[in-house]
Motif scaffolding. Structure first.
Motif, PDB file in Angstrom:
ATOM      1  N   LYS A 164       0.832  -1.208   0.000  1.00 18.76           N
ATOM      2  CA  LYS A 164       0.000   0.000   0.000  1.00 18.76           C
ATOM      3  C   LYS A 164       0.865   1.256   0.000  1.00 18.76           C
ATOM      4  O   LYS A 164       0.577   2.219  -0.711  1.00 18.76           O
ATOM      5  N   GLU A 165       1.929   1.254   0.806  1.00 21.58           N
ATOM      6  CA  GLU A 165       2.799   2.428   0.882  1.00 21.58           C
ATOM      7  C   GLU A 165       3.531   2.648  -0.436  1.00 21.58           C
ATOM      8  O   GLU A 165       3.669   3.781  -0.907  1.00 21.58           O
ATOM      9  N   GLN A 166       3.989   1.556  -1.056  1.00 23.73           N
ATOM     10  CA  GLN A 166       4.665   1.685  -2.352  1.00 23.73           C
ATOM     11  C   GLN A 166       3.709   2.201  -3.422  1.00 23.73           C
ATOM     12  O   GLN A 166       4.069   3.049  -4.236  1.00 23.73           O
ATOM     13  N   ALA A 167       2.456   1.706  -3.417  1.00 24.06           N
ATOM     14  CA  ALA A 167       1.466   2.158  -4.395  1.00 24.06           C
ATOM     15  C   ALA A 167       1.148   3.635  -4.202  1.00 24.06           C
ATOM     16  O   ALA A 167       0.946   4.377  -5.164  1.00 24.06           O
ATOM     17  N   ARG A 168       1.137   4.081  -2.941  1.00 24.95           N
ATOM     18  CA  ARG A 168       0.831   5.487  -2.644  1.00 24.95           C
ATOM     19  C   ARG A 168       1.878   6.425  -3.226  1.00 24.95           C
ATOM     20  O   ARG A 168       1.570   7.549  -3.630  1.00 24.95           O
ATOM     21  N   THR A 169       3.124   5.947  -3.304  1.00 31.64           N
ATOM     22  CA  THR A 169       4.214   6.789  -3.810  1.00 31.64           C
ATOM     23  C   THR A 169       4.594   6.443  -5.248  1.00 31.64           C
ATOM     24  O   THR A 169       5.658   6.832  -5.718  1.00 31.64           O
ATOM     25  N   GLY A 170       3.728   5.688  -5.928  1.00 30.42           N
ATOM     26  CA  GLY A 170       3.970   5.395  -7.342  1.00 30.42           C
ATOM     27  C   GLY A 170       4.744   4.128  -7.618  1.00 30.42           C
ATOM     28  O   GLY A 170       5.080   3.839  -8.770  1.00 30.42           O
ATOM     29  N   GLY A 171       5.031   3.336  -6.593  1.00 28.46           N
ATOM     30  CA  GLY A 171       5.778   2.091  -6.793  1.00 28.46           C
ATOM     31  C   GLY A 171       4.863   0.919  -7.072  1.00 28.46           C
ATOM     32  O   GLY A 171       3.646   1.001  -6.914  1.00 28.46           O
ATOM     33  N   LYS A 172       5.442  -0.182  -7.510  1.00 24.98           N
ATOM     34  CA  LYS A 172       4.671  -1.400  -7.782  1.00 24.98           C
ATOM     35  C   LYS A 172       5.358  -2.572  -7.090  1.00 24.98           C
ATOM     36  O   LYS A 172       6.566  -2.755  -7.199  1.00 24.98           O
ATOM     37  N   VAL A 173       4.580  -3.379  -6.386  1.00 22.55           N
ATOM     38  CA  VAL A 173       5.097  -4.554  -5.686  1.00 22.55           C
ATOM     39  C   VAL A 173       4.312  -5.771  -6.137  1.00 22.55           C
ATOM     40  O   VAL A 173       3.087  -5.741  -6.188  1.00 22.55           O
ATOM     41  N   ARG A 174       5.009  -6.824  -6.486  1.00 29.32           N
ATOM     42  CA  ARG A 174       4.351  -8.067  -6.886  1.00 29.32           C
ATOM     43  C   ARG A 174       4.925  -9.215  -6.059  1.00 29.32           C
ATOM     44  O   ARG A 174       6.138  -9.412  -6.038  1.00 29.32           O
ATOM     45  N   ILE A 175       4.067  -9.928  -5.355  1.00 26.89           N
ATOM     46  CA  ILE A 175       4.494 -11.075  -4.554  1.00 26.89           C
ATOM     47  C   ILE A 175       4.290 -12.332  -5.376  1.00 26.89           C
ATOM     48  O   ILE A 175       3.185 -12.614  -5.836  1.00 26.89           O
ATOM     49  N   THR A 176       5.342 -13.101  -5.554  1.00 30.96           N
ATOM     50  CA  THR A 176       5.276 -14.320  -6.366  1.00 30.96           C
ATOM     51  C   THR A 176       5.775 -15.520  -5.554  1.00 30.96           C
ATOM     52  O   THR A 176       6.332 -15.367  -4.465  1.00 30.96           O
ATOM     53  N   GLY A 177       5.574 -16.691  -6.103  1.00 32.25           N
ATOM     54  CA  GLY A 177       6.102 -17.904  -5.490  1.00 32.25           C
ATOM     55  C   GLY A 177       5.161 -18.601  -4.531  1.00 32.25           C
ATOM     56  O   GLY A 177       5.577 -19.475  -3.772  1.00 32.25           O
ATOM     57  N   LEU A 178       3.871 -18.244  -4.567  1.00 35.30           N
ATOM     58  CA  LEU A 178       2.909 -18.878  -3.667  1.00 35.30           C
ATOM     59  C   LEU A 178       2.096 -19.969  -4.364  1.00 35.30           C
ATOM     60  O   LEU A 178       1.072 -20.402  -3.834  1.00 35.30           O
ATOM     61  N   GLU A 179       2.557 -20.407  -5.529  1.00 39.98           N
ATOM     62  CA  GLU A 179       1.790 -21.382  -6.308  1.00 39.98           C
ATOM     63  C   GLU A 179       1.625 -22.721  -5.597  1.00 39.98           C
ATOM     64  O   GLU A 179       0.659 -23.439  -5.826  1.00 39.98           O
ATOM     65  N   GLN A 180       2.593 -23.059  -4.726  1.00 39.20           N
ATOM     66  CA  GLN A 180       2.547 -24.352  -4.047  1.00 39.20           C
ATOM     67  C   GLN A 180       2.057 -24.231  -2.606  1.00 39.20           C
ATOM     68  O   GLN A 180       2.160 -25.167  -1.827  1.00 39.20           O
ATOM     69  N   HIS A 181       1.511 -23.081  -2.241  1.00 39.43           N
ATOM     70  CA  HIS A 181       0.988 -22.874  -0.891  1.00 39.43           C
ATOM     71  C   HIS A 181      -0.533 -23.009  -0.873  1.00 39.43           C
ATOM     72  O   HIS A 181      -1.192 -22.686  -1.854  1.00 39.43           O
ATOM     73  N   VAL A 182      -1.056 -23.468   0.232  1.00 38.71           N
ATOM     74  CA  VAL A 182      -2.511 -23.516   0.422  1.00 38.71           C
ATOM     75  C   VAL A 182      -2.865 -22.613   1.597  1.00 38.71           C
ATOM     76  O   VAL A 182      -2.101 -22.485   2.557  1.00 38.71           O
ATOM     77  N   SER A 183      -4.050 -21.985   1.536  1.00 42.25           N
ATOM     78  CA  SER A 183      -4.514 -21.111   2.609  1.00 42.25           C
ATOM     79  C   SER A 183      -5.404 -21.888   3.561  1.00 42.25           C
ATOM     80  O   SER A 183      -6.177 -22.757   3.142  1.00 42.25           O
ATOM     81  N   SER A 184      -5.316 -21.542   4.833  1.00 45.19           N
ATOM     82  CA  SER A 184      -6.130 -22.239   5.834  1.00 45.19           C
ATOM     83  C   SER A 184      -7.589 -21.821   5.758  1.00 45.19           C
ATOM     84  O   SER A 184      -8.469 -22.523   6.246  1.00 45.19           O
ATOM     85  N   SER A 185      -7.863 -20.664   5.140  1.00 42.78           N
ATOM     86  CA  SER A 185      -9.235 -20.188   4.948  1.00 42.78           C
ATOM     87  C   SER A 185      -9.211 -19.141   3.845  1.00 42.78           C
ATOM     88  O   SER A 185      -8.174 -18.870   3.258  1.00 42.78           O
ATOM     89  N   LYS A 186     -10.383 -18.520   3.573  1.00 44.37           N
ATOM     90  CA  LYS A 186     -10.452 -17.459   2.571  1.00 44.37           C
ATOM     91  C   LYS A 186     -10.228 -16.078   3.188  1.00 44.37           C
ATOM     92  O   LYS A 186     -10.424 -15.056   2.527  1.00 44.37           O
ATOM     93  N   HIS A 187      -9.796 -16.059   4.434  1.00 46.06           N
ATOM     94  CA  HIS A 187      -9.507 -14.785   5.086  1.00 46.06           C
ATOM     95  C   HIS A 187      -8.334 -14.102   4.385  1.00 46.06           C
ATOM     96  O   HIS A 187      -7.448 -14.760   3.834  1.00 46.06           O
ATOM     97  N   LYS A 188      -8.366 -12.780   4.420  1.00 47.19           N
ATOM     98  CA  LYS A 188      -7.359 -11.974   3.735  1.00 47.19           C
ATOM     99  C   LYS A 188      -5.935 -12.388   4.099  1.00 47.19           C
ATOM    100  O   LYS A 188      -5.069 -12.485   3.235  1.00 47.19           O
TER     101      LYS A 188
END
Length: 252
Positions: free
Chosen positions: A20-44
């Motif tokens: 959020k802070e990077q987006a506010r100042t014009g930056g872009k952040v991309r998180i990758t590498g979660l293809e093999q992870h599972v979430s315990s729920s649909k919570h954020k």
């Protein structure tokens, strides 16, 4: 995050705030590498645990989108994402809470100064409490390299058929073009400054839009939101949306 075994709530909150802070100042952040992870729920910020080296199984549609990305050197991520800040800047989503986005396809337009775009499946709500209805649609966001007027353009009656109440610049009147009656009859155009919009919508733009099947285009000043229906798009529809938006951008 491909080497991360567990991603807990605290770390995800930190990453979310960082994005959020990077987006506010014009930056872009991309998180990758979660293809093999599972979430315990649909919570954020649900706990994400790595399964191992077993590949994540894609649906036929996801595989087609992934193939499309590979073919065109675009980037594709199928994970559910909760950071929808770029979408919340648009008038359409001001009163329609977004739950999440997924199946994000992104790239640039080489013929339009390499402007960045992203197409993703959006899940959002309309209404409240017992009257709430959930919609799934495929939207495109184009990040412009210049400022343009604020406006909403949609095919006459498009959203009226679906929603009881359509929010578009506080119920402002439809802006007509005397020299282009067909355009005015076919499209509803609203915005803050009618004179500015009549200057912005030049003959090449109007002629282009008249030749296409357009539903909803919205400007928040520095980005465009485009979608053609309130359903998840087929792969062919996604390709057509990208072709349409690239040609439209070259005329703006």
């Amino acid at each position: 995050a491909s080497s991360t075994r567990i991603l807990d709530l605290t770390v995800q909150e930190y990453l979310y705030d960082f994005k959020k802070e990077q987006a506010r100042t014009g930056g872009k952040v991309r998180i990758t590498g979660l293809e093999q992870h599972v979430s315990s729920s649909k919570h954020k910020f649900a706990l994400k645990t790595k399964l191992g080296h077993a590949p994540v199984k894609l649906t036929p549609r996801q595989q087609r989108i992934k193939n499309l990305a590979t073919k065109n050197n675009w980037f594709y991520r199928q994970d559910v994402e909760w950071d929808v800040s770029t979408l919340q800047d648009f008038e359409f989503f001001e009163t329609r809470p977004i739950e999440y986005k997924e199946n994000a396809l992104s790239g640039t337009f080489p013929n339009a100064d390499n402007m960045h775009w992203e197409i993703s499946d959006i899940t959002f709500d309309e209404g409240a409490l017992t009257a709430k209805e959930v919609f799934h649609t495929t939207c495109e966001v184009i990040h412009l390299n210049k400022e343009i007027p604020l406006f909403v353009l949609e095919q006459e009656g498009f959203l009226d058929k679906i929603f009881d109440r359509v929010l578009a610049f506080g119920g402002q009147a439809d802006i007509d073009f005397k020299d282009y009656p067909e355009f005015s009859n076919r499209f509803k155009l609203t915005g803050d400054d009618a004179n500015q919009l009549r200057t912005f919508f030049t003959e090449p733009i109007i002629e282009f839009l008249l030749s296409k099947d357009v539903y909803h285009i919205e400007s928040n000043g520095n980005s465009l939101l485009i979608f053609r229906s309130l359903r998840v798009a087929h792969t062919e529809d996604i390709e057509q949306m990208i072709e349409f938006s690239e040609e439209f951008i070259t005329k703006v």
